[in-house]
Design a protein around this motif. Structure first.
Motif, PDB file in Angstrom:
ATOM      1  N   ILE A 109     -40.170  -3.055 -18.606  1.00  0.00           N
ATOM      2  CA  ILE A 109     -39.173  -3.057 -19.682  1.00  0.00           C
ATOM      3  C   ILE A 109     -38.200  -1.864 -19.625  1.00  0.00           C
ATOM      4  CG2 ILE A 109     -40.835  -2.099 -21.370  1.00  0.00           C
ATOM      5  CD1 ILE A 109     -38.267  -4.521 -22.538  1.00  0.00           C
ATOM      6  N   PRO A 110     -38.648  -0.647 -19.298  1.00  0.00           N
ATOM      7  CA  PRO A 110     -37.700   0.474 -19.351  1.00  0.00           C
ATOM      8  C   PRO A 110     -36.517   0.300 -18.403  1.00  0.00           C
ATOM      9  CG  PRO A 110     -39.944   1.276 -19.084  1.00  0.00           C
ATOM     10  CD  PRO A 110     -39.983  -0.202 -18.891  1.00  0.00           C
ATOM     11  N   PHE A 111     -36.717  -0.437 -17.307  1.00  0.00           N
ATOM     12  CA  PHE A 111     -35.608  -0.605 -16.356  1.00  0.00           C
ATOM     13  C   PHE A 111     -34.415  -1.250 -17.031  1.00  0.00           C
ATOM     14  CE2 PHE A 111     -39.192  -0.382 -13.371  1.00  0.00           C
ATOM     15  CZ  PHE A 111     -38.713   0.574 -12.504  1.00  0.00           C
ATOM     16  N   VAL A 112     -34.669  -2.262 -17.876  1.00  0.00           N
ATOM     17  CA  VAL A 112     -33.576  -2.963 -18.542  1.00  0.00           C
ATOM     18  C   VAL A 112     -32.951  -2.068 -19.605  1.00  0.00           C
ATOM     19  CG1 VAL A 112     -32.935  -5.030 -19.805  1.00  0.00           C
ATOM     20  CG2 VAL A 112     -34.767  -5.133 -18.128  1.00  0.00           C
ATOM     21  N   VAL A 113     -33.811  -1.489 -20.439  1.00  0.00           N
ATOM     22  CA  VAL A 113     -33.300  -0.659 -21.536  1.00  0.00           C
ATOM     23  C   VAL A 113     -32.460   0.484 -20.991  1.00  0.00           C
ATOM     24  CG1 VAL A 113     -33.940   0.763 -23.507  1.00  0.00           C
ATOM     25  CG2 VAL A 113     -35.319  -1.235 -22.922  1.00  0.00           C
ATOM     26  N   ARG A 114     -33.027   1.191 -20.022  1.00  0.00           N
ATOM     27  CA  ARG A 114     -32.348   2.386 -19.526  1.00  0.00           C
ATOM     28  C   ARG A 114     -31.086   2.063 -18.717  1.00  0.00           C
ATOM     29  NH1 ARG A 114     -34.202   5.227 -23.272  1.00  0.00           N
ATOM     30  NH2 ARG A 114     -36.154   6.354 -22.979  1.00  0.00           N
ATOM     31  N   ALA A 115     -30.972   0.834 -18.248  1.00  0.00           N
ATOM     32  CA  ALA A 115     -29.749   0.457 -17.529  1.00  0.00           C
ATOM     33  C   ALA A 115     -28.622   0.168 -18.511  1.00  0.00           C
ATOM     34  CB  ALA A 115     -30.011  -0.756 -16.636  1.00  0.00           C
TER      35      ALA A 115
END
Lengths: 279, 332
Positions: free
Chosen positions: A153-159
């Protein structure tokens, strides 16, 4: 005549830093990948084909791809929502929530797997009520999806987050004053701006899910043909000292990841060009 | 004084270190659940070695899945000795020239200073009445053990169940395969290692019986004493060697051949054997075995050699990709 002016760089030491970067990339990323490909090349096409089309390998790849795709769909939606909430609203505890987003990065994935299994198993906090409702996550495909969702999940949020932060709310307000409805504002103002980042984040999340091992093996139950993921099958081949079998499966996963990254770049490129053409 | 010692002395002077120059050092690469066992054993050996030679010895421990550890050594982990739970993993090292070909003859009892056997752990009061291997094939019994493809201990479970069926009256390979397939069909989860399977059984409350080495079942029963688990040793089981070997190539390079060999020999001595028995392993020293006999029920032990004709055959027929284990596993 003046001497040609050498372009001033903002930061010094370009050649040194580039050299260091290339060396690092070569040592840490390229050489292992090349070693893997060479190992795969040793196998020979016939044997390679036999390994990757074996029913068990195909089943493991199907489980992995299905779970990764579903986890990514969920994260694409939920990650956008999270990024939106984190950038557009101010509420007590926002900074804490923001920091919590990085936990899946910081936590060893095996720990994540064990914790998720404990929480969602039939006698766990979340698992008990779910089991009452007839929903079983642990030791099913659902568990695999859950673990992949958590770790990626963090990959999407942080992008998306930084793009949303840079997007001037005045644009949306302007659209509103011109009478656009909220959905139209999202589709025509916000979406085009964040689309490349959204695609990029989701793609990396997908690629990460394909390779996820630690979290998944604890929650999957690892039943062949049902919840056995490709990374576990590669691991099993290693346990049998079958380096070729492991390399072949790993290469297929690598291939999927590369295709994804290329597609993602193409889509980002097209989205960016589309944006330029409109402005 | 050898050059090596001169170097050590020079280094010690340089660092202003204590005058104790003789510092022996070995790396023991071992299986996953042996961590606590060797934490208990190593200080005893350090004392023994100090008394015997006047030298201090540091023993580094590395634990992990047995096969994974063997691969790490193949790829350069400088192990001086290995203490595994899987003979095939030492055979792999021997095939690659790191361990002597005849390692089984280097120490008594087939180079296995202690041993164990697959046994059962059941829930309080043994509600399903599980006593023997035949009970595991019942439709109402869920057995929990790890993935035999990634866990040596589960490989023993598989082999023991197979050997049991094979040695019953009228036992044929076909019947044995059918019997094992029945057990596999009722396994709800295949964890990748023994400790995870234990968690599944104890913490997640899944399954009626956990199958693992007797040493583990007794250890878990003691650890979770409040929950009243019972260790059940079946009447027949399979001898599970815990083989040891000096990784001669590394030991020679490290100049540790002597202390490595002594370390493994010491495991056969009464002091170490006591600790092993206290950790629920079956011992080879007769006095110690007699002293702890009440703890270990009598059991008819089959061996890999007599039932299967050795590990090479097992690897080829059962464990290889597409072998009997794969068929049972996949057609569960």
């Amino acid at each position: 005549m003046t001497a040609p002016i050498r372009a001033k760089r903002v930061l010094p030491g370009f050649s040194l830093s580039l050299g260091t970067t290339l060396l690092y990339v070569a040592l840490v990323i390229l050489i292992p990948v090349v070693a893997l490909i060479l190992k795969g090349a040793e196998i020979g096409p016939a044997r390679f084909w036999a390994i990757i089309t074996a029913p068990r390998t195909l089943a493991a790849l199907r489980v992995t791809l299905t779970a990764a795709a579903l986890a990514t769909l969920f994260n694409a939606f939920y990650g956008l929502l999270m990024a939106w909430v984190l950038t557009r609203y101010d509420f007590p505890g926002r900074r804490i929530l923001d920091a919590l987003m990085d936990i899946p990065f910081a936590l060893p994935t095996a720990v994540a797997g064990i914790s998720l299994t404990a929480l969602y198993s039939a006698n766990g906090w979340f698992g008990a009520p779910l089991a009452g409702a007839g929903i079983e996550l642990v030791y099913t495909l659902g568990g695999v999806i859950l673990a992949m969702t958590f770790t990626s999940i963090p990959f999407v949020v942080r992008a998306i987050q930084p793009v949303l932060e840079d997007l001037d709310p005045a644009l949306e307000q302007a659209a509103m004053t011109l009478g656009a409805r909220p959905f139209a504002i999202f589709r025509r103002v916000v979406l085009p701006a964040i689309l490349p980042a959204w695609i990029a984040g989701s793609t990396v999340a997908f690629a990460r899910s394909l390779g996820e091992f630690g979290a998944v093996v604890f929650i999957a139950g690892n039943l062949p043909f049902k919840t056995e993921i490709a990374a576990l099958l590669a691991y099993i081949r290693l346990e049998e000292y079958d380096y070729q079998g492991a390399a072949a499966i790993a290469l297929v996963l690598l291939g999927f990841a590369l295709i994804l990254l290329v597609l993602s770049n193409l889509m980002q490129f097209r989205a960016a060009r589309h944006l330029e053409a409109r402005s | 004084m050898t050059i090596r010692k001169l170097h050590a002395a020079a280094l010690a002077l340089l660092l202003g270190a204590s005058p104790a120059l003789a510092q022996d050092k070995i790396l023991n690469v071992s299986y996953d659940v042996g961590r606590e066992l060797f934490e208990a054993l190593n200080p005893q050996f350090q004392t023994y070695w100090k008394d015997k030679t006047g030298n201090d010895v540091t023993i580094d421990q590395s634990h992990g899945g047995s096969s994974k550890q063997a691969r790490a050594i193949l790829e350069g982990l400088p192990a001086d000795v290995v203490t595994f739970n899987q003979e095939t993993d030492i055979d792999v090292l021997a095939q690659n020239g790191l361990v002597a070909e005849n390692w089984r003859e280097a120490f008594p009892n087939g180079a296995s200073p202690y041993y164990s056997l697959p046994a059962f752990l059941v829930r309080k009061g043994n509600p399903k009445g599980i006593k023997d291997w035949s009970d595991l094939a019942r439709d109402d019994v869920q057995a929990v053990f790890p993935n035999p493809k990634t866990s040596g201990n589960a490989r023993y479970t598989y082999l023991a169940a197979y050997a049991y069926a094979l040695t019953q009256e009228g036992g044929t390979p076909e019947k044995a395969q059918e019997f094992v397939a029945k057990i596999f069909a009722n396994v709800p989860v295949f964890d990748t290692g023994g400790r995870a399977a234990t968690q599944t059984f104890t913490e997640r409350n899944i399954g009626d019986v956990l199958i693992t080495f007797e040493a583990e079942t007794k250890g878990i029963a003691a650890q979770y004493a409040d929950q009243g688990y019972e260790s059940v040793t079946p009447a027949t089981s399979l001898f599970a060697a815990f083989p040891v070997a000096v990784v001669s190539e590394n030991a020679e390079k490290n100049g540790s051949t002597e202390v490595s060999t002594e370390y493994l020999n010491w495991l056969y001595l009464p002091q170490a054997q006591e600790t092993l028995a206290q950790n629920h392993y079956r011992t080879t020293d007769e006095t110690v075995t007699a002293k702890y006999s009440a703890e270990f029920p009598e059991v008819k032990l089959l061996t890999v050699d007599e039932v299967f004709g050795g590990w090479d055959k097992i690897t080829a027929e059962h464990l290889a990709e597409g072998g009997i284990l794969d068929q049972v596993f996949v057609n569960r």
